[in-house]
Design an enzyme around this catalytic site. Structure first.
Site, mmCIF file in Angstrom:
data_model
loop_
_atom_site.group_PDB
_atom_site.id
_atom_site.type_symbol
_atom_site.label_atom_id
_atom_site.label_comp_id
_atom_site.label_asym_id
_atom_site.label_seq_id
_atom_site.Cartn_x
_atom_site.Cartn_y
_atom_site.Cartn_z
ATOM 1 N N ASP A 1 0.599 2.674 -11.751
ATOM 2 C CA ASP A 1 -0.325 2.702 -10.621
ATOM 3 C C ASP A 1 -1.565 2.313 -10.176
ATOM 4 O O ASP A 1 -1.449 1.351 -10.221
ATOM 5 C CB ASP A 1 -1.074 4.218 -11.976
ATOM 6 C CG ASP A 1 -2.067 5.076 -11.524
ATOM 7 O OD1 ASP A 1 -2.724 4.641 -10.251
ATOM 8 O OD2 ASP A 1 -3.162 5.398 -12.056
ATOM 9 N N HIS B 1 -5.542 6.126 -16.551
ATOM 10 C CA HIS B 1 -6.022 7.483 -16.297
ATOM 11 C C HIS B 1 -4.944 8.378 -16.575
ATOM 12 O O HIS B 1 -4.006 8.070 -17.006
ATOM 13 C CB HIS B 1 -6.114 7.372 -14.761
ATOM 14 C CG HIS B 1 -6.663 8.142 -14.022
ATOM 15 N ND1 HIS B 1 -5.984 9.330 -13.909
ATOM 16 C CD2 HIS B 1 -8.014 8.408 -13.282
ATOM 17 C CE1 HIS B 1 -6.582 9.955 -13.274
ATOM 18 N NE2 HIS B 1 -8.330 9.600 -12.596
ATOM 19 N N CYS C 1 -11.733 10.727 -15.780
ATOM 20 C CA CYS C 1 -10.378 10.698 -16.365
ATOM 21 C C CYS C 1 -9.584 9.424 -17.094
ATOM 22 O O CYS C 1 -8.538 9.049 -17.012
ATOM 23 C CB CYS C 1 -9.630 11.187 -15.182
ATOM 24 S SG CYS C 1 -10.302 11.855 -14.406
ATOM 25 N N LYS D 1 -8.239 7.111 -0.939
ATOM 26 C CA LYS D 1 -9.343 5.788 -1.793
ATOM 27 C C LYS D 1 -8.820 5.089 -0.895
ATOM 28 O O LYS D 1 -9.771 3.535 -0.949
ATOM 29 C CB LYS D 1 -8.811 5.672 -3.214
ATOM 30 C CG LYS D 1 -9.041 7.048 -4.198
ATOM 31 C CD LYS D 1 -8.151 6.120 -5.471
ATOM 32 C CE LYS D 1 -7.985 7.269 -6.999
ATOM 33 N NZ LYS D 1 -9.671 8.092 -7.279
ATOM 34 N N GLN E 1 -6.087 1.957 -7.627
ATOM 35 C CA GLN E 1 -7.623 1.534 -7.492
ATOM 36 C C GLN E 1 -7.057 0.472 -6.962
ATOM 37 O O GLN E 1 -8.163 -0.535 -6.968
ATOM 38 C CB GLN E 1 -7.868 1.243 -9.140
ATOM 39 C CG GLN E 1 -8.385 2.376 -9.127
ATOM 40 C CD GLN E 1 -9.874 3.195 -8.338
ATOM 41 O OE1 GLN E 1 -10.294 2.473 -8.107
ATOM 42 N NE2 GLN E 1 -9.907 4.996 -8.684
#
Length: 407
Positions: free
Chosen positions: A196, A119, A361, A222, A199
């Site tokens: 990261d 991302h 993104c 999220k 997700q």
């Protein structure tokens, strides 16, 4: 409609005359009533600043805020709450690491390893860190399905590798990366791994101690929580070595006219009035996740993603699907012939189905896939097979509408 659907007030509405099917949870998840009520209760009953006043409301607000930190620690199995830094979201956490840790540690002799599937929020901060330090950016080679071959990855990790910056789960392909193995490889050369987790934390069990990652960032919105709240996990020994990047009230210990000192962890990285309502809302979201069980969520999200992939592959002629055929987490990304993804999303929206369309993104990844954009359907615990069936019908209608493209 599954049993969790009723917990989410927004899902009870109709969009364009049809019951809403929300398939954009990778962008932001919907919020259960329990989270909405917790935020409402904070503002109605205990609204006050934290760590400052000794009055009753201030104490209650502080207890709720720090209680949320403990819930985060337990969720990701951190060793101590000193390793849990509240911030605005994944982007803020990554920027903090890239600016503070990298600025102090990187030189022109060093390398930062990433993947083409990052991302922008896990790419641009490291580009800037490389520019300021002179370090070189390098990229792992992806397999055709977007996964990493560990044997190939091992060859790229050397004594010059000071940082691996990588997503746990790709926000385009749903690929789950082998963090534990990568951490072991980079640690053998004296480097660190910064993850990261935007997700991943919403969908699967994360144990930062077992993975042995050095930094791990994620966002509340999220994972059923409110927007504007996120978490940076970092190993205490590393965070102790790092300087804050925001200065001011709340993070100070002692201030003179010419010099100042900082509070201990985690507060030295939380300058200014913190995101109190957001943290409390995130704590309520974690309570909701725990009431279901993260293992239940992980199993559901893997299964619904597989069902979606299989149904799309078998029922929609002319569709292109991206990412692994199995073991994808929480999403299916696709293109429908030569129909632009924005047109696909527009037709689906007319049927009450919300999907994401664009480059997500991830412009470098789009170029790697040799496309300008894709459509993405992403899922969470409130989705079931009937939602996928609606998506299939919507895409069949899209094909009829743009029939000339498929002739």
């Amino acid at each position: 409609m599954n049993r969790f659907h009723q917990d989410f007030p927004i899902l009870k509405q109709e969009v364009n005359g049809s019951p809403l099917v929300y398939l954009d949870s990778s962008a932001t998840s919907q919020k259960p009533a329990q989270v909405i009520d917790a935020i409402d209760a904070y503002y109605k009953q205990i609204n006050s600043n934290v760590h400052r006043g000794v009055h009753t409301l201030g104490t209650m607000a502080t207890d709720a805020y720090e209680g949320a930190r403990e819930k985060v620690r337990a969720l990701i199995h951190a060793r101590t709450t000193k390793e849990i830094i509240f911030n605005r979201g994944t982007t803020t956490g990554i920027n903090l690491v890239a600016r503070s840790y990298a600025a102090a540690k990187l030189t022109a002799d060093d390398e930062i390893l990433l993947t083409p599937a990052e991302h922008h929020s896990n790419l641009i901060p490291w580009q800037q860190a490389a520019k300021s330090s002179g370090a070189q950016l390098k990229y792992f080679e992806l397999e055709p399905d977007g996964s990493l071959d560990l044997a190939k990855a091992k060859k790229m990790i050397t004594s010059r590798t000071k940082v691996i910056a990588i997503n746990h789960v790709s926000n385009v392909m749903g690929t789950i990366h082998p963090l534990k193995e990568l951490a072991k490889l980079v640690h053998a050369h004296g480097g660190v791994i910064a993850v990261d987790g935007a997700q991943s934390v919403p969908h699967l069990k994360v144990d930062v101690q077992d993975l042995d990652v050095d930094f791990y960032t994620f966002s509340g919105h999220k994972m059923f929580g409110p927007t504007g709240i996120g978490v940076l996990y970092g190993k205490e020994a590393l965070l102790d070595q790092m300087e804050p990047v925001e200065f001011g009230g709340e993070m100070i210990d002692h201030v003179d006219l010419y010099e100042s000192t900082w509070k201990e962890l985690p507060w030295k990285f939380e300058g200014g009035t913190p995101i109190i309502a957001g943290a409390i809302g995130l704590g309520a979201a974690i309570d909701y996740i725990n009431s279901i069980g993260i293992e239940v969520i992980e199993k559901h999200d893997l299964e619904i993603s597989q069902y979606a992939y299989d149904q799309l592959a078998s029922h929609i002629e002319g569709i292109s699907l991206y990412g692994p055929k199995q073991g994808r987490m929480g999403m299916v990304t696709f293109n429908l012939g030569d129909v632009h993804p924005h047109d696909v999303a527009t037709v689906l929206d007319a049927e009450g189905i919300a999907v994401r369309a664009g480059h997500h993104c991830c412009q470098p990844l789009m170029r790697w896939l040799n496309v300008s954009a894709t459509a993405r359907a992403s899922f969470h615990i409130y989705n079931d097979e009937s939602d996928i069936d609606r998506l299939i019908k919507g895409l069949q209608k899209t094909k009829e509408y743009f029939g000339h493209v498929f002739r």
